[in-house]
Design a protein around this motif. Structure first.
Motif, PDB file in Angstrom:
ATOM      1  N   CYS A  60      15.942   8.005 -36.693  1.00 19.50           N
ATOM      2  CA  CYS A  60      14.939   8.721 -37.486  1.00 19.50           C
ATOM      3  C   CYS A  60      14.190   7.736 -38.353  1.00 19.50           C
ATOM      4  N   ASN A  69      18.029  13.505 -41.848  1.00 17.17           N
ATOM      5  CA  ASN A  69      17.641  12.556 -40.801  1.00 17.17           C
ATOM      6  C   ASN A  69      18.792  12.278 -39.835  1.00 17.17           C
ATOM      7  N   TYR A  70      20.008  12.206 -40.358  1.00 18.63           N
ATOM      8  CA  TYR A  70      21.157  11.987 -39.484  1.00 18.63           C
ATOM      9  C   TYR A  70      21.296  13.152 -38.495  1.00 18.63           C
ATOM     10  N   SER A 100      20.159   7.124 -39.492  1.00 17.67           N
ATOM     11  CA  SER A 100      19.084   7.502 -40.406  1.00 17.67           C
ATOM     12  C   SER A 100      18.605   6.254 -41.122  1.00 17.67           C
TER      13      SER A 100
END
Length: 135
Positions: A60, A69-70, A100
């Motif tokens: 991401c 994001n993860y 991320s």
């Protein structure tokens, strides 16, 4: 003459090794885990025979929280796995990793971080990479 033949043979072996190691990456739109039709077409070019394992690494950009994001990077990697299964990939193992990022501020760097790396590992110990670029 004999040295030339040995040198040429060594060159061919090394060239074949380098030629099979082109990075395999598909890119995603901002805040999306959907694989584009263009990337789906390109994924079909990855050799399916003798695959032992596939490693998928989802990435991401730095927009959003680390946690969000993860999860997005994992969805990207899992959607890539689904597409690979749908077109006939059947490795004995899958390894899925989500990442991320929080540092790039440049728009082009962020765009490059919205991706999944696909690393098929073949039973003959060769690793094949194929570039997959999303427009």
């Amino acid at each position: 003459m004999k040295n030339s033949i040995i040198l040429f043979g060594t060159f061919l072996l090394l060239w074949g090794k380098v030629a099979s190691q082109i990075p395999t990456t598909i890119f995603f739109s901002y805040d999306s885990d959907k694989i584009s039709s263009e990337s789906k077409k390109t994924i079909t070019r990855i050799p399916k025979e003798n695959i032992d394992k596939i490693i998928l690494i989802g990435h991401c950009d730095s927009s959003g929280s680390y946690s969000y994001n993860y999860k997005l990077s994992m969805r990207r990697a899992n959607n890539t796995k689904k597409d690979l299964l749908n077109i006939g990939f059947s490795p004995s193992q899958w390894q899925i990793v989500g990442k991320s990022f929080s540092s790039p501020d440049n728009a082009k760097q962020k765009e490059k971080n919205r991706r999944v790396e696909i690393i098929p590992i073949y039973m003959d110990d060769k690793i094949h990479y194929l570039s997959l670029f999303h427009q």
